[in-house]
Design an enzyme around this catalytic site. Sequence first.
Site, PDB file in Angstrom:
ATOM      1  CE  LYS A  24     -41.736  74.377   1.948  1.00 50.83           C
ATOM      2  NZ  LYS A  24     -42.007  73.568   3.504  1.00 50.83           N
ATOM      3  CD  GLN A  74     -44.454  71.760   5.634  1.00 52.63           C
ATOM      4  OE1 GLN A  74     -43.985  71.914   4.370  1.00 52.63           O
ATOM      5  NE2 GLN A  74     -44.368  72.605   6.290  1.00 52.63           N
ATOM      6  CG  ASP A  92     -37.115  70.898   5.024  1.00 50.79           C
ATOM      7  OD1 ASP A  92     -37.125  72.082   4.291  1.00 50.79           O
ATOM      8  OD2 ASP A  92     -38.284  70.079   5.121  1.00 50.79           O
TER       9      ASP A  92
END
Length: 292
Positions: A52, A96, A119
């Site tokens: 990312k 994450q 997200d």
Amino acid sequence: MHLLDGKATSEEIKRELALAVQERKRNGKKIPHLAAILVGNDGGSLTYVNAKVKACEQIGFESTLIKYDESVPEEILLAKVQTLNDDKSVDGFIVQLPLPKHIDELKITQAIDPRKDVDGFHPVNLGNMILNISGFLPATPAGIVELLKRNNIETEGKNCVIIGRSNIVGQPLSILLAQNTNPGNCTVTLTHSKTKNLKGICKAADILVAAIGRPGFVTEDMVKEGAVVIDVGTTRVIDDSRARGWYLSGDVDFEKVAPKCSYITPVPGGVGPMTIASLMINTLKAMELKGK
Ligand code: NAP
């Protein structure tokens, strides 16, 4: 059989985003800034977060990686989330997953400002998705939809079977593909570990999505001739014959299933890069929504 090349499609998206960044720079506007929190040393999570950050560099986004030890207390993480919520220089951020057992993932997700939740896991964004209101779509389902769209895969009226009902993949994807949109308008069957006659259900699928985390679970006898197969699974399988000691496996027995398919995603190089591309799209959107 055609390969649904998520890597190539994601590169196309990243080139478009890089052009948007250059345009913003020319006009003296702010550059999107993505922050990522990583807890612990899980090899998979480290790989995903690094990918990312690398994508940000490639596009020209600013990025910040914040690392914590596995033992970080929940309060410290919650405080960091609040700091990022308040930090005007950060447009979007992710924590994450998965997190260590002593941390409540839902609590952390709910603490993120929905306007920075790139997200797309916050209940507000999931609610917006269900009502088809603009917001942040969860990155993996959005990436799959984008992959179908950019490869001109017809979805209207198709039977779509999804294996796996997680909050981050199966469930949201079932909603997106059932919506009155294009891609969309599928007749969706969402299956899980309690589903009876899974093989028979899968065999009727025009579009089959596997999101379970079991290497090679989908075998050729579960797939209809000419089906589109999307393999979301990414499991590290121990293999001492490889220098790094493992390889990444999807949920589909690719060698045997691929010859039956009209389209199929590889692992790696299918859904994974599209997930990252979606995250980048959401980050640009987060900044634009603020009117910056
Ligand atoms: P998850 O939370 O691990 O849940 C697995 C799902 O599979 C559950 O709904 C479970 O059913 C179902 N399942 C397990 N065994 C089954 C069986 N024998 N028959 C039918 N259904 C079964 O799911 P996830 O987080 O979505 O992850 C799934 C896989 O996708 C993992 O390999 C993960 O690493 C990968 N993934 C990849 C990406 C990417 O970007 N490529 C992104 C996210 C996830 P129950 O609900 O009944 O337990």
